[in-house]
Design a protein around this motif. Structure first.
Motif, mmCIF file in Angstrom:
data_model
loop_
_atom_site.group_PDB
_atom_site.id
_atom_site.type_symbol
_atom_site.label_atom_id
_atom_site.label_comp_id
_atom_site.label_asym_id
_atom_site.label_seq_id
_atom_site.Cartn_x
_atom_site.Cartn_y
_atom_site.Cartn_z
ATOM 1 N N ASN A 123 39.566 52.815 84.901
ATOM 2 C CA ASN A 123 39.746 53.047 83.474
ATOM 3 C C ASN A 123 38.478 53.609 82.836
ATOM 4 N N LEU A 124 37.341 53.047 83.183
ATOM 5 C CA LEU A 124 36.076 53.528 82.621
ATOM 6 C C LEU A 124 35.809 54.976 83.014
ATOM 7 N N VAL A 125 36.045 55.314 84.274
ATOM 8 C CA VAL A 125 35.805 56.680 84.738
ATOM 9 C C VAL A 125 36.772 57.646 84.071
ATOM 10 N N GLU A 126 38.035 57.315 84.071
ATOM 11 C CA GLU A 126 39.053 58.255 83.580
ATOM 12 C C GLU A 126 39.121 58.362 82.060
ATOM 13 N N ASN A 127 38.723 57.309 81.351
ATOM 14 C CA ASN A 127 38.977 57.291 79.906
ATOM 15 C C ASN A 127 37.766 57.054 79.014
#
Length: 156
Positions: A123-127
């Motif tokens: 989630n952190l990487v993608e968003n």
């Protein structure tokens, strides 16, 4: 009205001059960037792997450049105990007009320390703009991009 038309014309000329005839930028481009998590073979350790692919079309001035990855999120930086990964190698862009293509791949990995949630990292990487890639020359940033692609490559 005449001032507005003049502004539009000048803006178009400036924008047209910023790109070459093929619409490609005159500096190295970050073509692909991926963060993945995988197992270390014959071990209980897991690593966070960083991959960056850069292309230079030889449309700008010849210059030396390096690749740097900045970990902006504290959750991820605590897992891998670092905030910056930097290429030890440097490369030279292709001289303008050579007609060649330079493709550079940079990869690095860090052992994950402690318990973590794969879903949280994903989630952190993608968003959340957690990881940034920079192409730089000395202290000048030539271009930068967020890494938004995450892959879970662990053995299931």
């Amino acid at each position: 009205m005449r001032n507005f038309i003049t502004f539009i014309c000048l803006s178009s000329i400036v924008l047209w001059g910023c790109e070459n005839q093929n619409g490609k930028p005159d500096h190295p481009v970050i073509e692909e960037s991926i963060v993945s998590i995988s197992n270390v073979q014959n071990s209980d350790e897991e690593v966070m792997h960083f991959y960056v692919s850069v292309e230079d079309y030889g449309l700008g001035p010849e210059q030396e450049f390096g690749i740097r990855i900045l970990i902006k999120d504290p959750y991820i930086s605590e897992l891998i105990k670092t905030v910056t990964l930097e290429s030890s190698d440097t490369w030279k862009t292709i001289p303008e007009g050579s007609g060649e293509l330079l493709v550079v791949s940079y990869t690095d990995f860090k052992v994950i320390e402690g318990k973590y949630s794969v879903e949280e990292v994903k989630n952190l990487v993608e968003n959340e703009q957690a990881i940034i890639v920079e192409i730089y020359n000395d202290n000048e940033i030539i271009t930068q991009s967020e890494i938004t692609t995450f892959e879970d490559r662990r053995d299931k």
